[in-house]
Design an enzyme around this catalytic site. Sequence first.
Site, mmCIF file in Angstrom:
data_model
loop_
_atom_site.group_PDB
_atom_site.id
_atom_site.type_symbol
_atom_site.label_atom_id
_atom_site.label_comp_id
_atom_site.label_asym_id
_atom_site.label_seq_id
_atom_site.Cartn_x
_atom_site.Cartn_y
_atom_site.Cartn_z
ATOM 1 C CB ALA A 292 -0.919 -0.014 1.206
ATOM 2 C CE1 TYR B 106 7.768 0.324 -5.537
ATOM 3 C CE2 TYR B 106 5.650 0.210 -6.670
ATOM 4 C CZ TYR B 106 7.030 0.299 -6.709
ATOM 5 O OH TYR B 106 7.670 0.383 -7.926
ATOM 6 C CG LEU C 221 25.213 -24.146 -22.616
ATOM 7 C CD1 LEU C 221 24.567 -24.126 -21.234
ATOM 8 C CD2 LEU C 221 26.693 -23.832 -22.495
ATOM 9 C CE LYS D 172 20.292 -25.893 -20.632
ATOM 10 N NZ LYS D 172 18.933 -25.624 -21.068
ATOM 11 C CB CYS E 224 -20.920 -28.956 -5.872
ATOM 12 S SG CYS E 224 -21.989 -29.342 -4.486
HETATM 13 S S1 IVH Z 1 25.173 -20.050 -20.176
HETATM 14 C C1 IVH Z 1 27.475 -20.201 -24.414
HETATM 15 N N1 IVH Z 1 23.725 -20.427 -18.078
HETATM 16 O O1 IVH Z 1 20.429 -22.794 -21.969
HETATM 17 C C2 IVH Z 1 26.139 -20.380 -23.850
HETATM 18 N N2 IVH Z 1 22.705 -20.785 -20.193
HETATM 19 O O2 IVH Z 1 21.810 -24.336 -24.574
HETATM 20 C C3 IVH Z 1 26.128 -19.814 -22.501
HETATM 21 N N3 IVH Z 1 20.336 -21.411 -20.068
HETATM 22 O O3 IVH Z 1 19.407 -21.057 -24.501
HETATM 23 C C4 IVH Z 1 24.838 -20.047 -21.846
HETATM 24 N N4 IVH Z 1 20.190 -21.379 -17.888
HETATM 25 O O4 IVH Z 1 19.536 -19.507 -22.486
HETATM 26 C C5 IVH Z 1 23.734 -20.453 -19.412
HETATM 27 N N5 IVH Z 1 22.562 -20.678 -16.096
HETATM 28 C C6 IVH Z 1 22.585 -20.720 -17.430
HETATM 29 C C7 IVH Z 1 21.458 -21.059 -18.206
HETATM 30 C C8 IVH Z 1 21.559 -21.080 -19.595
HETATM 31 C C9 IVH Z 1 19.531 -21.587 -19.012
HETATM 32 C C10 IVH Z 1 19.916 -21.593 -21.476
HETATM 33 C C11 IVH Z 1 20.444 -20.572 -22.418
HETATM 34 C C12 IVH Z 1 20.540 -21.282 -23.735
HETATM 35 C C13 IVH Z 1 20.582 -22.711 -23.351
HETATM 36 C C14 IVH Z 1 21.926 -23.282 -23.712
#
Ligand code: IVH
Length: 673
Positions: free
Chosen positions: A34, A36, A83, A121, A432
Amino acid sequence: MNNSPASRIDELVRDLNYHAHRYYVLNAPEISDAEYDRRYRELEALEQQHPELIKEESPTRRVGAPPLDAFESVAHRIPMLSLDNAMSEEELVEFDERTKRFLEKSDLSLPSEIEYTVEHKFDGVALSLLYREGYLERALTRGDGVNGEDVTTNVRTIKSIPLRLPEEGAYPYLEIRGEVVFLKSDFEALNEKRVARGDDPFANPRNAASGSLRQLDSSITARRPLTFFAYGFGDSEAVSLPGENLADMKFISELGFRVSPFLQSVKGGKGLVEAFRQAEDEREQLPFEVDGLVVKVNDASLREELGTKQRSPRWAIAAKFAAVEENTKLLDIVLQVGRTGALTPVAVLEPVQVGGVVVSRATLHNEQEIRRKDLRIGDTVIVRRQGDVIPAVVAHVPSARDGSEKEFVFPESCPVCGATAEKPEGEAVARCPNPKCGAKIVQRIIHFVSRNALDVQGLGEKVVELLVDEGLVSDLSDLFHLEKEKIASLPRMGELSTQNLLEALEKAKHVSLAKFLFALGIRHVGERTARIIAEHAGTIDNVLKLTEEELLELPEVGPEIAGSFASFLANEEERELLVRLIDCGFQFQAPEAKASDSLAGKVFVLTGTLEELSRGDAKKLVESHGGKVSSSVSKKTDFVVAGEKAGSKLTKAEELGVAVLSESDFLSMVKER
Ligand code: IVH
């Protein structure tokens, strides 16, 4: 003090951005919603009067861009690579060995074990943020890795993304890369709303994030609570970064971004495997979805030596967790009755292990959803675990059909009490209508005592069902009149658990008004709304007097919520229940009262020995006026209160030109307010 509109706007923008960072990034708000909102509206009003003074990083500038016809395609200055994956612990160890072998060919001196950073990830949508001179200039999706889509107007609505970086980040050009995700709780709430409106739910948080980010009308994105996690730098000019990945990430978090809470460094293949196991164990508790860990070589010179292959770097790998999708048989579809009477079809599945957990039931949301996926009893279906461990049936497998599958006919009556189900025009959910339906009562009690509501320990689902089945409880207030002997007579309730339950119920009467309102389980009134209403009303007596018009005035309370709350209050049975509950002796705990907000946004550091006040009292005094106490002096410090024998903090304050107050200066400053 300079009271010009320009300086007030300046102050409010800084203050609001500070509090948004506390809320959306650090998850540690210091002021109420509130409050904020009050400051936000003050800023909005001032900006309306003085449009020439509007600042680029003003929180009001996050919304309001006109809808686009299409997203512009823009080339990444450095391609966004992908990756390689490690699908098992063995492959993770192989990655470490491969990395070592590669580096041994160089003339770099190597440590006995390579140091890696590990972080989540994120299972979301990759995003590149370009900051020029510290201001967010452009945001691009990954696209095909070479060209991305310009989604800047949408990205500006994401509150965990700073529109302006602090001074340390004001390089000529700085690119931050990361992932946009939907938090599990936000995802579930969004899908619930969509289903109630008759829209198709999103299949998973990643689709929800991607769909929300790729809206041509940014006002739609603004209504979707997206979150951004940063995972690294992209292209940058004239930037001297720490280099070690762990330090880089620390720097990124100091610039105001959320980063993986798992971030840490480990050594060698053994360290990687240990971290992987730990992350997999903790995965369910996370508020967002992850599909593995990303492992990166920590040292910059080693990373450089390793270089990249065609599409992915040699210095990083994604260690993927076990799949969260499996096939199984749809044995039956049954109806579950929710606390508002919603009849939700639930899939009964042949038990199957999905990502380490046995799944035997999954929600199907509503009738329309069953039709859309054309699910038939006897089908082989794909089951996925998503959101907060909630399993979902993604689709049926057409090739597995043999003609024996049966279509599901949605029953016309409540499976528990037999009342004829009602489905109002325009709603997707059948309900219900019977207020005395046993299933509704059970669900309502389960919600009432759940962790985020009254948090009554020892009152799980099974006990609630028993209490209702045995006729000991037929509404919420009965819980507080339970007799010891009656509870103890229930199966599996020993003396100790009975005593604990009675004590927990007694304790629950000292809950905050906000939690109590949430606990009532009023349709559309979630935790946040309950807090807003409680902060406004202050007391339960005032709550009883609230009108629909008054509710509509509150921030974030729209016609749906106001209408639902008002009709709850107007409903005679609910009102009587409320009165019965109040008579049980609830003593609502008020949130800490604030003396004023005169020190709002001000950061104090206390140092040396104070004469009149203890450190604790001084801290309370600052906080009761809306200020904040920090332990170290930086450019962000507004005042240092220096007592006797003040040491290095005082020196630092003098170096940085931070205002220094004596204890009596401080006291008179507070008294004046
Ligand atoms: S580092 C050189 N760190 O995973 C690539 N990627 O195949 C460096 N992703 O689409 C990426 N979490 O967006 C990195 N902690 C993380 C990540 C991450 C998700 C995604 C990224 C990319 C895919 C890689």
